[in-house]
Structure formats: C-alpha cells, structure tokens
Design a protein around this motif. Structure first.
Motif, PDB file in Angstrom:
ATOM      1  N   GLN A  58       0.825  -1.208   0.000  1.00 22.74           N
ATOM      2  CA  GLN A  58       0.000   0.000   0.000  1.00 22.74           C
ATOM      3  C   GLN A  58       0.858   1.256   0.000  1.00 22.74           C
ATOM      4  OE1 GLN A  58      -3.693   0.172  -0.024  1.00 22.74           O
ATOM      5  NE2 GLN A  58      -2.847   2.092  -0.808  1.00 22.74           N
ATOM      6  N   ILE A  92       2.171   1.819  -3.498  1.00 22.93           N
ATOM      7  CA  ILE A  92       1.083   2.328  -4.343  1.00 22.93           C
ATOM      8  C   ILE A  92       0.869   3.823  -4.103  1.00 22.93           C
ATOM      9  CG2 ILE A  92      -1.426   2.243  -4.714  1.00 22.93           C
ATOM     10  CD1 ILE A  92      -1.239  -0.795  -4.197  1.00 22.93           C
ATOM     11  N   GLU A 104      -1.970  -2.622 -10.912  1.00 25.28           N
ATOM     12  CA  GLU A 104      -3.145  -3.480 -10.732  1.00 25.28           C
ATOM     13  C   GLU A 104      -2.775  -4.769 -10.002  1.00 25.28           C
ATOM     14  OE1 GLU A 104      -4.331  -3.800 -14.779  1.00 25.28           O
ATOM     15  OE2 GLU A 104      -5.758  -2.144 -14.664  1.00 25.28           O
ATOM     16  N   GLU A 163      -2.448  -3.869  -6.322  1.00 19.61           N
ATOM     17  CA  GLU A 163      -3.766  -3.598  -5.726  1.00 19.61           C
ATOM     18  C   GLU A 163      -4.565  -4.881  -5.526  1.00 19.61           C
ATOM     19  OE1 GLU A 163      -5.179  -0.761  -8.562  1.00 19.61           O
ATOM     20  OE2 GLU A 163      -4.551   0.968  -7.353  1.00 19.61           O
ATOM     21  N   LYS A 214      -6.854  -7.166  -1.768  1.00 20.52           N
ATOM     22  CA  LYS A 214      -8.314  -7.333  -1.792  1.00 20.52           C
ATOM     23  C   LYS A 214      -8.864  -8.254  -0.711  1.00 20.52           C
ATOM     24  CE  LYS A 214      -9.291  -6.158  -6.597  1.00 20.52           C
ATOM     25  NZ  LYS A 214      -9.885  -6.615  -7.876  1.00 20.52           N
TER      26      LYS A 214
END
Length: 471
Positions: free
Chosen positions: A271, A274, A302, A305, A309
């Motif tokens: 994170q 990102i 992507e 990320e 999830k």
C-alpha cells in the motif's frame, strides 16, 4: 540568494514557482534544436525542460551534450508545449562536467534501448538509466516503509553481527573470514585457528535471527535489516551471494500471530508503494515488456492492488501435498511425496493456478526445516510457515521458535550441530523462556516482485553472484 530546488519539487508544485527565479542542477537527457534541453537530477522519472539563453557562444554550445552535468539559473514559466506544464527559461548556465564522446558511443547512456545484460556490465553507469533509477527509488520507498511499519508497531531496530561462528540454517555453504596467510598455512588438514584474528573459525553471517531472538527475549519486539551472505553456487534469476534480509522477532508470539504479522506487514509495504511510487510504477508498466516479454498484460499497479483485496490463503503442508497429489492439470517434474521439500514448480502451481492468490503454508515436516523451529505434538511437524507470492515463490520464511530447552538441545544434536558453539543460544531458554516467533523477508526478492523485474540482479545496485564481484 537564489534558492536551489530539486526537479521533483518544481514539477510537483509548478504553479507555486511560476515567475520565480530558481537554481537547478542535473544531467542533460536530450538536446533539441540547440535551444531546448531536458534535465534530470534523479529526484523523479520526469525531466524539466530548459530554454537555453540565445547569446551562448558556439564553442560553449558544443559542450552541451547528453550526459553533461550543469548548473542553471532561470525563471519558471508556463510551457507552451503540451508535454509539460512548466519550463525554465535560463539566464545562466555553467557546465560542471563534459562527456567523452568516444566513450559515450559505447556506453549505456546512449538514448536507446539496451539489453539488461549489457546494462549490468556497466553497473557503475546504470544508475543514470531511466529504468534503474526508477527501480532504486522504489527500493528506497520499500526500505522506508519497512522502518515505518515496525516503528509504528512498537518494534526496536537492532544491528546483529555480520561475522559469526554459527550457521543459523544448519545447511548451505558460507564465506569464511580469516586474516591468516592462505599461502603459508603449515597444515591444511588441521589448521590452528588460535592464530587467526578471532582465535576461532568464523564466517560471514547468513542470518541475524539467533541474535535477534536473544534481543526479543528482553525488548519484546525487535527487527534486523542488513546484508547476509551465502556461498552457494546458484546462478538463478532469484539468487544472490550478498543480499538483504529483514528479520523481526517477537516474544510471546505464537504461529498464528506470526502469520498475521507477516501478511499485515507485506500489505502495508504494498500500500505504501502504491501511495508513494505511482510515477515510477507507471513508467515500469509502460516499459517492462522491453526486458520481460513474458510478463502479464495486467499492469504492475493493478497486480499490487489485487493483493490487498482479501486475506492470503492459508493451508497446512499436508493439505498442500494432498492438493498437489490429486491434481491432474499439471505433470510435475518432481514427484509429490509427503516429507519432501516443495520445489518452485509446486509453489507456483499452488499460487498461480490453484488459488491464484498469495498462500501461507504452515506445519512443515521437521526433517526439512531448521533446528530452532518448535516441534508440534505429532512429533513429525514443526510450527513453520512460508509465504508464497505469484511469480516469485517463497518471499517469507518463518516459524514459532522452540522455547523448550530439552527439545531444542535434542534438535541441535539430531541435526549434528555443535551445541558448544550454541551454548549462549541454549542459555536464553534457561532464564524465563517464553513462546516467541519470527520470520525472514528477502528484501531483494520483494523489490523484484514489486517492480516486475525478471532477474534479481536488476534490482540491487551492485549484484554479487558466483564469478561476479566487480565494481
């Protein structure tokens, strides 16, 4: 006094600097029409466009070439061009260093695509390439995120020895450290180490774990972050002889808490990257196929990320073996037998094809794991865990440590280690021993995964591998 700014600062805050006189320094990346140059100082993947003064002498202009380093004073203005919001109209330029044109023609600084093999051979110059400066900025932010995570969660940063007398893992070749004259050793079979610097046989460490354990049994939660060394002749895309490891150790942590921490830790890092490295991640997305044509169409951003999830999949070693034995979708080179050490093909099948998500495997057979891992009640498995990532395989290896003195001593003897060398490690179990856990994260493999680079040699400034110790 006119203030100097980084190019990143100027480009990030363009409107604020409009009509202000500033100083910039950097290296010339391109020259157009003898009027425009683009400048980069390493602070960003982006360049700053400079408009040169009209009154420059011809001899001076000839020195303004790609690669030259300069100091420029000028005023920030809005750019007419569509590719940049601001540019610098210069009033003064000073050349610090010119470029050897003959050597430049043979160097990787030429503005064209070079193979990674050629770039590695000029490792002292590859910092100046877009792709490698991009990777090193991401590497920096990964390191910063690691320190931030542990500080935020109450860990203490400690430095463990690089020179050691013990092999933490109990296997693998190590680099020996000595000051003895290797050309004049009287007895090659029975060397008298009392004449050596440390009066005993010493090596470069493969891990700071044992020392970190001792610290955790006082400070509670600690971590190391430093170089480690393996003398194995492994010429693969995932191995280095000198690499960096992060090793947290936590008192009063059981295996479940250890797995929770490992997953939370990895997700925090991802994170953070990102949030702070979008420019560099986007550059890699656009250019990575030049060096890794097999990479999936999914962008690096992507891919990262996606890992945030849901929780990582968790299965026992026995469950993993059962899945591998039952599958008919893939024929493995190595047969699946309980008690074997899982190979890369098995790990990649579980991660890439079966679960299609990171996997944590726990409770491995004791026969394939290190002596310090806590024995389960079945007498066959230990409280070990590995975190497997797509593309890269094992990225974290850890365990709940064996806190019981008698069990630990027995395991040391079973694995033919010298309990006399490990007296101090055994001693930590004599003074208020507690359940404790930890893991090791291969820093360079994490950088390799995040950047999408195929070869680990391309994510570390000066790689050390068999037959290669240049620069």
């Amino acid at each position: 006094m006119i203030k100097k700014y980084s190019i990143k600062k100027l480009l990030d805050n363009g409107k604020f600097f409009l009509k202000k006189k500033v100083v910039v320094e950097g290296w010339i990346r391109s020259v157009r029409h003898s009027i425009f140059i683009t400048l980069n100082d390493g602070s960003s993947i982006r360049n700053l466009q400079i408009i040169l003064p009209k009154n420059l002498e011809k001899n001076f202009k000839k020195k303004i070439n790609i690669g030259a380093s300069v100091r420029i004073i000028g005023i920030i203005k809005e750019s007419i061009g569509k590719q940049q919001l601001i540019e610098l109209k210069s009033s003064y330029i000073n050349i610090y260093g010119t470029v050897d044109k003959e050597k430049f023609q043979k160097s990787i600084l030429q503005p064209k695509t070079h193979s990674l093999e050629k770039i590695r051979k000029q490792a002292h110059l590859r910092f100046r390439t877009n792709f490698f400066s991009c990777i090193l900025r991401i590497r920096h932010y990964i390191a910063i995120s690691i320190h931030k995570y542990f500080h935020k969660n109450g860990f203490f940063y400690i430095h463990t020895p690089i020179i050691t007398t013990s092999n933490t893992e109990g296997s693998g070749d190590m680099f020996q450290v000595t000051t003895m004259d290797l050309k004049n050793i009287p007895n090659q079979k029975n060397i008298n180490y009392s004449k050596d610097f440390f009066k005993c046989k010493t090596y470069l460490s493969v891990s700071g774990q044992l020392e970190a354990e001792a610290a955790s049994l006082s400070l509670g939660k600690v971590y190391t972050f430093g170089p480690v060394f393996r003398a194995e002749n492994s010429n693969t895309s995932r191995h280095l002889s000198e690499f960096w490891m992060i090793e947290p150790e936590m008192a009063f942590y059981h295996l479940e808490e250890n797995m929770n921490l490992a997953e939370n830790f990895l997700k925090f890092i991802i994170q953070y990257i990102i949030d702070h490295c979008r420019e560099d991640l986007f550059f890699l997305k656009e250019n990575i196929k030049k060096w890794n044509p097999k990479i999936h169409n999914t962008s690096i951003l992507e891919k990262l990320e996606f890992l945030l999830k849901k929780p990582f999949q968790r299965i026992s070693y026995t469950e993993a073996i059962n899945i591998l034995q039952k599958t008919n979708k893939k024929k493995f080179i190595n047969p699946i037998i309980w008690g074997m050490d899982l190979q890369s093909e098995h790990e990649q099948f579980l991660v890439n094809h079966y679960f299609k998500y990171p996997v944590i495997i726990f409770d491995y057979p004791s026969c394939i794991k290190a002596f310090y891992m806590r024995m389960n009640s079945d007498g066959k498995t230990v409280r070990a865990m590995d975190v497997l990532f797509p593309e890269i395989g094992e990225i974290i290896g850890g365990s709940q440590r064996e806190e019981r003195y008698d069990f630990l001593l027995k395991r040391i003897k079973e694995t033919n280690l010298d309990d006399k060398l490990l007296w101090w490690y055994l001693d930590t179990r004599r003074f208020g021993t507690v359940p404790h856990s930890g893991f090791g994260l291969g820093f360079d493999r994490l950088v390799q995964f995040i950047t999408g680079m195929k070869n680990i040699r391309d994510v570390i400034p000066f790689p050390r591998t068999p037959n290669h110790a240049e620069f």
